[in-house]
Design an enzyme around this catalytic site. Structure first.
Site, PDB file in Angstrom:
ATOM      1  N   ASN A  51       5.497  11.478   8.933  1.00 30.11           N
ATOM      2  CA  ASN A  51       4.428  12.196   9.653  1.00 30.11           C
ATOM      3  C   ASN A  51       4.695  13.690   9.712  1.00 30.11           C
ATOM      4  O   ASN A  51       3.963  14.422  10.385  1.00 30.11           O
ATOM      5  CB  ASN A  51       4.298  11.663  11.085  1.00 30.11           C
ATOM      6  CG  ASN A  51       3.794  10.243  11.097  1.00 30.11           C
ATOM      7  OD1 ASN A  51       2.987   9.873  10.254  1.00 30.11           O
ATOM      8  ND2 ASN A  51       4.285   9.441  12.018  1.00 30.11           N
TER       9      ASN A  51
ATOM     10  N   LYS B  91      -0.274   0.360   5.232  1.00 37.51           N
ATOM     11  CA  LYS B  91      -1.106   0.740   6.379  1.00 37.51           C
ATOM     12  C   LYS B  91      -2.574   0.665   5.981  1.00 37.51           C
ATOM     13  O   LYS B  91      -2.980   1.272   4.998  1.00 37.51           O
ATOM     14  CB  LYS B  91      -0.795   2.173   6.807  1.00 37.51           C
ATOM     15  CG  LYS B  91       0.404   2.314   7.696  1.00 37.51           C
ATOM     16  CD  LYS B  91       0.366   3.711   8.269  1.00 37.51           C
ATOM     17  CE  LYS B  91       1.623   4.077   8.993  1.00 37.51           C
ATOM     18  NZ  LYS B  91       1.571   5.469   9.473  1.00 37.51           N
TER      19      LYS B  91
HETATM   20  N1  LIG Z   1      -2.811   4.239   4.540  1.00 35.06           N
HETATM   21  C1  LIG Z   1      -2.061   5.313   4.499  1.00 35.06           C
HETATM   22  O1  LIG Z   1      -0.820   5.246   4.521  1.00 35.06           O
HETATM   23  C2  LIG Z   1      -2.696   6.671   4.382  1.00 35.06           C
HETATM   24  C3  LIG Z   1      -1.909   7.807   4.129  1.00 35.06           C
HETATM   25  C4  LIG Z   1      -2.547   9.035   3.980  1.00 35.06           C
HETATM   26  C5  LIG Z   1      -3.932   9.133   4.084  1.00 35.06           C
HETATM   27  N2  LIG Z   1      -4.660   8.006   4.350  1.00 35.06           N
HETATM   28  C6  LIG Z   1      -6.133   8.076   4.464  1.00 35.06           C
HETATM   29  O2  LIG Z   1      -6.633   8.479   3.194  1.00 35.06           O
HETATM   30  C7  LIG Z   1      -7.904   9.102   3.379  1.00 35.06           C
HETATM   31  C8  LIG Z   1      -7.968  10.330   2.511  1.00 35.06           C
HETATM   32  O3  LIG Z   1      -7.827   9.901   1.184  1.00 35.06           O
HETATM   33  P1  LIG Z   1      -8.110  10.822  -0.070  1.00 35.06           P
HETATM   34  O4  LIG Z   1      -7.558  12.172   0.176  1.00 35.06           O
HETATM   35  O5  LIG Z   1      -7.667  10.054  -1.251  1.00 35.06           O
HETATM   36  O6  LIG Z   1      -9.674  11.046  -0.005  1.00 35.06           O
HETATM   37  P2  LIG Z   1     -10.981  10.185  -0.265  1.00 35.06           P
HETATM   38  O7  LIG Z   1     -10.741   8.762  -0.498  1.00 35.06           O
HETATM   39  O8  LIG Z   1     -11.882  10.588   0.851  1.00 35.06           O
HETATM   40  O9  LIG Z   1     -11.507  10.851  -1.609  1.00 35.06           O
HETATM   41  C9  LIG Z   1     -11.802  12.217  -1.618  1.00 35.06           C
HETATM   42  C10 LIG Z   1     -12.943  12.525  -2.552  1.00 35.06           C
HETATM   43  O10 LIG Z   1     -12.504  12.397  -3.881  1.00 35.06           O
HETATM   44  C11 LIG Z   1     -13.437  11.612  -4.620  1.00 35.06           C
HETATM   45  N3  LIG Z   1     -12.677  10.990  -5.699  1.00 35.06           N
HETATM   46  C12 LIG Z   1     -11.919   9.877  -5.668  1.00 35.06           C
HETATM   47  N4  LIG Z   1     -11.316   9.702  -6.861  1.00 35.06           N
HETATM   48  C13 LIG Z   1     -11.719  10.728  -7.649  1.00 35.06           C
HETATM   49  C14 LIG Z   1     -11.470  11.093  -8.987  1.00 35.06           C
HETATM   50  N5  LIG Z   1     -10.614  10.391  -9.764  1.00 35.06           N
HETATM   51  N6  LIG Z   1     -12.068  12.211  -9.489  1.00 35.06           N
HETATM   52  C15 LIG Z   1     -12.876  12.960  -8.709  1.00 35.06           C
HETATM   53  N7  LIG Z   1     -13.160  12.662  -7.430  1.00 35.06           N
HETATM   54  C16 LIG Z   1     -12.587  11.555  -6.909  1.00 35.06           C
HETATM   55  C17 LIG Z   1     -14.043  10.685  -3.614  1.00 35.06           C
HETATM   56  O11 LIG Z   1     -15.309  10.236  -4.004  1.00 35.06           O
HETATM   57  C18 LIG Z   1     -14.137  11.593  -2.399  1.00 35.06           C
HETATM   58  O12 LIG Z   1     -15.309  12.360  -2.425  1.00 35.06           O
HETATM   59  C19 LIG Z   1      -8.042   9.406   4.858  1.00 35.06           C
HETATM   60  O13 LIG Z   1      -8.974   8.491   5.406  1.00 35.06           O
HETATM   61  C20 LIG Z   1      -6.641   9.125   5.417  1.00 35.06           C
HETATM   62  O14 LIG Z   1      -6.670   8.648   6.741  1.00 35.06           O
HETATM   63  C21 LIG Z   1      -4.076   6.792   4.481  1.00 35.06           C
END
Ligand SMILES: NC(=O)c1ccc[n+]([C@@H]2O[C@H](COP(=O)([O-])OP(=O)(O)OC[C@H]3O[C@@H](n4cnc5c(N)ncnc54)[C@H](O)[C@@H]3O)[C@@H](O)[C@H]2O)c1
Length: 366
Positions: free
Chosen positions: A239, A141
């Site tokens: 979900n 996705k």
């Molecule tokens: N495609 C899919 O199936 C799917 C599933 C679930 C969520 N998502 C999407 O994922 C996003 C959320 O992703 P997330 O929770 O990974 O958050 P993110 O990508 O926003 O990262 C969160 C924070 O962590 C920091 N960060 C990243 N790696 C780090 C590390 N190793 N050490 C310290 N900080 C770090 C980033 O700079 C950011 O500030 C949302 O946009 C959501 O819609 C997509």
């Protein structure tokens, strides 16, 4: 190093889990299919912290990475356009492999760009948050947000490989580890006895235990996505907790900043669903007590204080309820919620009963 193969029916790809992926990228590039040039889209935080480890990889492959903050408001057309312009300016051809190095924001955005560039270029995910390692990197996705709608525009585009650095994940701040654990708990609730057993025990988290959780979680995700890539049946179960969870996550944004990470919203969403399941007679009071204790153990919230964002509980409940019913998974026949008929037995429940959903939300808003 651990190598697993993800088999989704019509497509399969390898996942490599190792302690020092970032420092060994030149060796990994030799092992995976990288036909043309490499283009890197990387989270600014990761770039700043780990660029010296990736220096040889960047130099050998003449990479000038595209660096941006992993923030929700960067998952936009604007960011995508800037990357397209950079790809065009650098004459990147159809056989380019795009490396997405970051959390879910970078993964979703890079996946979207990769799916569009010459109608589909190669993609390699290197997830750097626990949430992206156990969830978003797998399943294909991709998405960007549009106006006020989250993940409004996107596509299905799978990576050719996923590389996971378990040492890097161990260095994550506690809040990020917790956020990822919400998805691991979700897999347990959907019916993963090994994960359930492990999260129920007092374990000290180590890099090898984290690698085990990542592996088990990805195998669970594979189980639900297999033969349902376009999300028409089993995949919908993933979900669980997300419809109300997303509504909580986005209703609690204050002054443009999130007050809850994705996983924290999901944790509250799962508790709300548990309350609904108890009300309908599918779960027992002891089940929600157990879930609260597990979430608490992993540093996840069991309720949200509405005054955090200066609102009375009734007002916040109302706004979460409105957003829940705006959810895109709403069909003409009602909201499609995933409920549990006992732990491990998910099913789809269509409803327009606002009173019932409100009752669930009230469980977690104080
Ligand atoms: N495609 C899919 O199936 C799917 C599933 C679930 C969520 N998502 C999407 O994922 C996003 C959320 O992703 P997330 O929770 O990974 O958050 P993110 O990508 O926003 O990262 C969160 C924070 O962590 C920091 N960060 C990243 N790696 C780090 C590390 N190793 N050490 C310290 N900080 C770090 C980033 O700079 C950011 O500030 C949302 O946009 C959501 O819609 C997509």
């Amino acid at each position: 190093m651990k190598t697993i193969t993800i088999d989704l029916g019509s497509i399969s790809y390898p996942v490599y889990i190792s302690e020092n992926i970032l420092g060994q990228l030149p060796e990994f590039v030799k092992n995976i299919e990288v036909p043309g040039r490499i283009y890197v889209i990387i989270d600014e935080f990761i770039y700043k912290k780990y660029s010296s480890e990736m220096e040889v990889f960047f130099r050998k492959n003449e990479i000038n990475p595209f660096v941006l903050k992993g923030k929700k408001n960067n998952k936009t057309f604007y960011s995508a356009m800037k990357i397209f312009a950079d790809l065009d300016g650098g004459n990147f051809a159809r056989d380019t492999t795009i490396f997405a190095i970051g959390g879910g924001v970078i993964g979703d955005l890079a996946g979207f760009v990769s799916s569009c560039w010459y109608r589909g270029s190669n993609l390699v995910h290197i997830p750097t948050t626990l949430l992206s390692a156990v969830d978003s990197c797998l399943g294909g996705k991709t998405a960007i947000n549009f106006k006020s709608t989250v993940n409004a525009i996107g596509s299905y585009h799978h990576p050719t490989a996923i590389l996971i650095d378990s040492k890097l994940l161990m260095e994550l701040p506690p809040r990020e580890i917790s956020s990822g654990f919400a998805e691991i708990v979700k897999y347990a609730l959907l019916g993963a006895p090994k994960i359930t057993e492990c999260i129920s025990e007092e374990n000290t988290l180590s890099s090898s235990l984290l690698a085990w959780y990542v592996e088990q979680s990805l195998k669970q995700k594979e189980r639900f996505v297999k033969n349902d890539i376009s999300e028409s049946a089993n995949r919908l179960f993933l979900n669980f907790g997300h419809t109300i969870g997303h509504a909580i996550e986005f209703s609690t944004i204050y002054n443009g900043e999130e007050t809850l990470r994705h996983g924290q919203g999901v944790a509250l969403g799962m508790l709300a669903i548990f309350r609904i399941c108890i009300e309908l007679g599918y779960l027992e009071e002891s089940d929600i007590k157990w879930l609260r204790s597990i979430l608490d153990r992993y540093g996840l919230p069991i309720y949200y204080e509405s005054m955090t964002i200066g609102l009375k509980p009734e007002k916040l409940v109302k706004s979460i309820l409105n957003l829940t019913f705006k959810d895109k998974k709403r069909t003409n026949t009602g909201l499609r919620l995933i409920l549990l008929d006992g732990i491990g037995n998910p099913f789809i429940y269509k409803t327009d009963n606002q009173k019932l959903i409100k009752f669930g939300i009230e469980e977690v808003i104080k």
